[in-house]
Design a protein around this motif. Structure first.
Motif, mmCIF file in Angstrom:
data_model
loop_
_atom_site.group_PDB
_atom_site.id
_atom_site.type_symbol
_atom_site.label_atom_id
_atom_site.label_comp_id
_atom_site.label_asym_id
_atom_site.label_seq_id
_atom_site.Cartn_x
_atom_site.Cartn_y
_atom_site.Cartn_z
ATOM 1 N N LYS A 14 -0.542 13.257 15.317
ATOM 2 C CA LYS A 14 -0.305 14.499 16.059
ATOM 3 C C LYS A 14 0.883 15.219 15.439
ATOM 4 O O LYS A 14 2.006 14.728 15.467
ATOM 5 C CB LYS A 14 -0.052 14.180 17.552
ATOM 6 C CG LYS A 14 0.580 15.313 18.359
ATOM 7 C CD LYS A 14 -0.315 16.539 18.539
ATOM 8 C CE LYS A 14 0.462 17.851 18.575
ATOM 9 N NZ LYS A 14 1.360 18.101 19.660
ATOM 10 N N GLY A 17 2.790 22.397 15.807
ATOM 11 C CA GLY A 17 2.732 23.574 14.953
ATOM 12 C C GLY A 17 4.065 23.798 14.233
ATOM 13 O O GLY A 17 4.096 24.196 13.061
ATOM 14 N N GLY A 55 -0.915 21.201 16.396
ATOM 15 C CA GLY A 55 -0.581 22.099 17.496
ATOM 16 C C GLY A 55 -0.521 23.551 17.044
ATOM 17 O O GLY A 55 -0.897 23.891 15.914
ATOM 18 N N GLY A 56 -0.046 24.396 17.938
ATOM 19 C CA GLY A 56 -0.001 25.828 17.629
ATOM 20 C C GLY A 56 1.307 26.493 18.034
ATOM 21 O O GLY A 56 1.432 27.725 17.980
ATOM 22 N N GLY A 57 2.294 25.668 18.413
ATOM 23 C CA GLY A 57 3.532 26.201 18.984
ATOM 24 C C GLY A 57 4.362 27.071 18.054
ATOM 25 O O GLY A 57 5.210 27.834 18.525
ATOM 26 N N ARG A 61 2.271 29.310 22.407
ATOM 27 C CA ARG A 61 1.916 28.305 23.429
ATOM 28 C C ARG A 61 1.490 29.061 24.676
ATOM 29 O O ARG A 61 2.228 29.920 25.160
ATOM 30 C CB ARG A 61 3.108 27.405 23.759
ATOM 31 C CG ARG A 61 3.478 26.450 22.664
ATOM 32 C CD ARG A 61 4.459 25.372 23.135
ATOM 33 N NE ARG A 61 4.787 24.473 22.047
ATOM 34 C CZ ARG A 61 5.878 24.578 21.282
ATOM 35 N NH1 ARG A 61 6.753 25.539 21.507
ATOM 36 N NH2 ARG A 61 6.088 23.731 20.290
ATOM 37 N N GLY A 62 0.325 28.722 25.181
ATOM 38 C CA GLY A 62 -0.258 29.498 26.275
ATOM 39 C C GLY A 62 0.629 29.581 27.507
ATOM 40 O O GLY A 62 0.800 30.665 28.084
ATOM 41 N N HIS A 78 -3.985 30.398 26.929
ATOM 42 C CA HIS A 78 -4.274 29.063 26.384
ATOM 43 C C HIS A 78 -5.333 29.144 25.276
ATOM 44 O O HIS A 78 -5.231 28.444 24.261
ATOM 45 C CB HIS A 78 -4.729 28.126 27.499
ATOM 46 C CG HIS A 78 -3.605 27.686 28.391
ATOM 47 N ND1 HIS A 78 -2.522 26.968 27.934
ATOM 48 C CD2 HIS A 78 -3.380 27.887 29.719
ATOM 49 C CE1 HIS A 78 -1.691 26.727 28.935
ATOM 50 N NE2 HIS A 78 -2.180 27.297 30.032
ATOM 51 N N GLY A 81 -3.629 30.148 22.308
ATOM 52 C CA GLY A 81 -2.938 28.983 21.727
ATOM 53 C C GLY A 81 -3.891 28.137 20.899
ATOM 54 O O GLY A 81 -3.545 27.674 19.797
ATOM 55 N N MET A 82 -5.095 27.962 21.401
ATOM 56 C CA MET A 82 -6.084 27.171 20.636
ATOM 57 C C MET A 82 -6.432 27.872 19.317
ATOM 58 O O MET A 82 -6.611 27.225 18.284
ATOM 59 C CB MET A 82 -7.328 26.924 21.491
ATOM 60 C CG MET A 82 -7.083 25.899 22.584
ATOM 61 S SD MET A 82 -8.578 25.524 23.519
ATOM 62 C CE MET A 82 -8.356 26.513 24.981
ATOM 63 N N ILE A 139 -8.821 20.347 22.716
ATOM 64 C CA ILE A 139 -10.086 19.840 23.266
ATOM 65 C C ILE A 139 -11.023 20.992 23.606
ATOM 66 O O ILE A 139 -12.102 20.793 24.154
ATOM 67 C CB ILE A 139 -9.877 18.949 24.514
ATOM 68 C CG1 ILE A 139 -9.127 19.699 25.626
ATOM 69 C CG2 ILE A 139 -9.172 17.666 24.164
ATOM 70 C CD1 ILE A 139 -9.134 18.967 26.956
ATOM 71 N N ASN A 141 -10.508 23.354 25.815
ATOM 72 C CA ASN A 141 -10.352 23.817 27.201
ATOM 73 C C ASN A 141 -8.899 24.186 27.471
ATOM 74 O O ASN A 141 -7.986 23.526 26.948
ATOM 75 C CB ASN A 141 -10.764 22.717 28.184
ATOM 76 C CG ASN A 141 -12.252 22.481 28.145
ATOM 77 O OD1 ASN A 141 -13.049 23.412 28.192
ATOM 78 N ND2 ASN A 141 -12.640 21.230 28.026
ATOM 79 N N VAL A 144 -4.233 22.555 28.975
ATOM 80 C CA VAL A 144 -3.651 21.317 28.446
ATOM 81 C C VAL A 144 -3.042 21.650 27.083
ATOM 82 O O VAL A 144 -3.156 22.784 26.608
ATOM 83 C CB VAL A 144 -4.697 20.179 28.302
ATOM 84 C CG1 VAL A 144 -5.184 19.713 29.659
ATOM 85 C CG2 VAL A 144 -5.854 20.588 27.408
ATOM 86 N N THR A 145 -2.396 20.677 26.473
ATOM 87 C CA THR A 145 -1.805 20.914 25.156
ATOM 88 C C THR A 145 -2.508 20.025 24.125
ATOM 89 O O THR A 145 -3.378 19.203 24.467
ATOM 90 C CB THR A 145 -0.300 20.583 25.141
ATOM 91 O OG1 THR A 145 -0.171 19.156 25.186
ATOM 92 C CG2 THR A 145 0.436 21.213 26.298
ATOM 93 N N THR A 146 -2.085 20.148 22.898
ATOM 94 C CA THR A 146 -2.699 19.337 21.838
ATOM 95 C C THR A 146 -2.260 17.880 21.926
ATOM 96 O O THR A 146 -2.852 17.031 21.261
ATOM 97 C CB THR A 146 -2.384 19.924 20.449
ATOM 98 O OG1 THR A 146 -0.991 20.151 20.340
ATOM 99 C CG2 THR A 146 -3.134 21.231 20.225
HETATM 100 N N1 UDP Z 1 -4.182 24.525 24.091
HETATM 101 C C1 UDP Z 1 -5.159 24.491 25.074
HETATM 102 N N2 UDP Z 1 -6.049 23.431 25.075
HETATM 103 C C2 UDP Z 1 -5.994 22.413 24.182
HETATM 104 C C3 UDP Z 1 -4.973 22.455 23.211
HETATM 105 C C4 UDP Z 1 -4.092 23.511 23.177
HETATM 106 O O1 UDP Z 1 -5.229 25.372 25.915
HETATM 107 O O2 UDP Z 1 -6.810 21.511 24.240
HETATM 108 C C5 UDP Z 1 -3.282 25.698 24.013
HETATM 109 C C6 UDP Z 1 -2.081 25.572 24.930
HETATM 110 O O3 UDP Z 1 -1.775 26.842 25.433
HETATM 111 C C7 UDP Z 1 -1.001 25.099 23.963
HETATM 112 C C8 UDP Z 1 -1.353 25.864 22.718
HETATM 113 O O4 UDP Z 1 -2.782 25.814 22.690
HETATM 114 O O5 UDP Z 1 0.296 25.400 24.429
HETATM 115 C C9 UDP Z 1 -0.792 25.324 21.425
HETATM 116 O O6 UDP Z 1 -0.812 23.925 21.407
HETATM 117 P P1 UDP Z 1 0.500 23.028 21.656
HETATM 118 O O7 UDP Z 1 1.401 23.672 22.635
HETATM 119 O O8 UDP Z 1 0.041 21.646 21.971
HETATM 120 O O9 UDP Z 1 1.174 23.058 20.218
HETATM 121 P P2 UDP Z 1 2.445 22.256 19.667
HETATM 122 O O10 UDP Z 1 3.507 22.291 20.729
HETATM 123 O O11 UDP Z 1 1.998 20.865 19.402
HETATM 124 O O12 UDP Z 1 2.801 22.988 18.423
#
Ligand code: UDP
Length: 246
Positions: A14, A17, A55-57, A61-62, A78, A81-82, A139, A141, A144-146
């Motif tokens: 994992k 971003g 991830g996408g942060g 981030r949604g 969200h 974010g995906m 996932i 949907n 949730v987050t990555t």
């Molecule tokens: N996200 C989502 N469903 C998922 C995975 C990610 O809605 O299954 C959205 C969520 O808004 C999340 C954003 O995509 O904040 C980016 O992913 P994440 O925050 O996990 O990124 P990281 O913090 O790891 O960079």
């Protein structure tokens, strides 16, 4: 094969971003991407099958975005974010392929001009053929987050462990970037995480891993060679399992 003994056959790595960004934490840095790709190559050479949840942060981030923005609904944010994770996946794919490895991006949301749609059995086949699989769109949907995606994919792809890459050495009793006296845990049980209210991964991810006894290793990817150390079972980072043993 490197001289390091292989501990894990298959892992979920994992990456946030931000791991692709420079110190600003925003955007995508070619240099940071190349550094990570070089570590992935090294880990792959140990013989380990690697699927990466990115991830996408570094882009969006949604949860945060919808707090700051009055017109975009939280669910929409969200999905945005995906989409950010899809952008990161394509960039990481080129960085990893530049090292000579074969990769496939598989997205939980169909984007068939640029990536395959995630199909569990096909993902396993890619891994068995030695391809690095980059899992985009979490996932698929919202809300949730990555982190949850990493736990979910670890279960369905039967990975041995979730390797959660961070920029600190593992899990501490307080934030090591704010408290110089923060103490690093070598290992923790899932119940420790809940009891001590430690921030490791989001609660859904922890619950999934706990329920299915899927271990998590939190480690510092900024230390060169740590990804191969992690897949080789060397003592790096903080180990989280059903019991407090590595
Ligand atoms: N996200 C989502 N469903 C998922 C995975 C990610 O809605 O299954 C959205 C969520 O808004 C999340 C954003 O995509 O904040 C980016 O992913 P994440 O925050 O996990 O990124 P990281 O913090 O790891 O960079």
């Amino acid at each position: 094969m490197s001289s390091t003994a292989l501990k894990y056959k298959r892992v979920i790595l994992k990456l946030s971003g931000e791991s692709l960004a420079d110190e600003s934490g925003r955007g995508i840095s070619g240099r940071e991407s190349a550094d990570i790709a070089a570590q992935i190559k090294q880990a792959h050479e140990s013989g380990c099958q690697i699927a990466i949840v990115i991830g996408g942060g570094n882009i969006l981030r949604g949860g945060q975005f919808s707090e700051d923005n009055m017109v975009v609904q939280e669910a929409t944010a969200h999905y945005m974010g995906m989409m950010a994770t899809v952008i990161n996946s394509l960039s990481l794919q080129d960085a990893v392929e530049a090292t000579g490895l074969q990769t496939r991006v598989m997205s939980a949301i169909p984007v068939d001009k640029v990536a395959e749609t995630f199909i569990r059995r096909r993902a396993i086949r890619h891994l068995e053929k030695g391809r690095v699989v980059i899992l985009a769109a979490g996932i698929g949907n919202p809300f949730v987050t990555t982190d949850t995606a990493a736990a979910q994919r670890a279960l369905e792809l039967d990975a041995d462990v979730v390797l959660k890459a961070t920029r600190v050495d593992g899990v501490y009793d307080s934030d090591p970037e704010k408290n110089p006296d923060a103490v690093l845990f070598e290992s923790l049980s899932f119940s420790d995480i809940v009891q001590k209210k430690l921030r490791v991964m989001d609660a859904t991810a922890i619950a999934l891993c706990e329920e299915h006894a899927k271990p998590i290793l939190v480690f510092n990817f900024k230390k060169d060679g740590n990804i191969v150390r992690a897949v080789s079972g060397e003592t790096v980072g903080t180990w989280i399992g059903a019991a407090q043993t590595r």
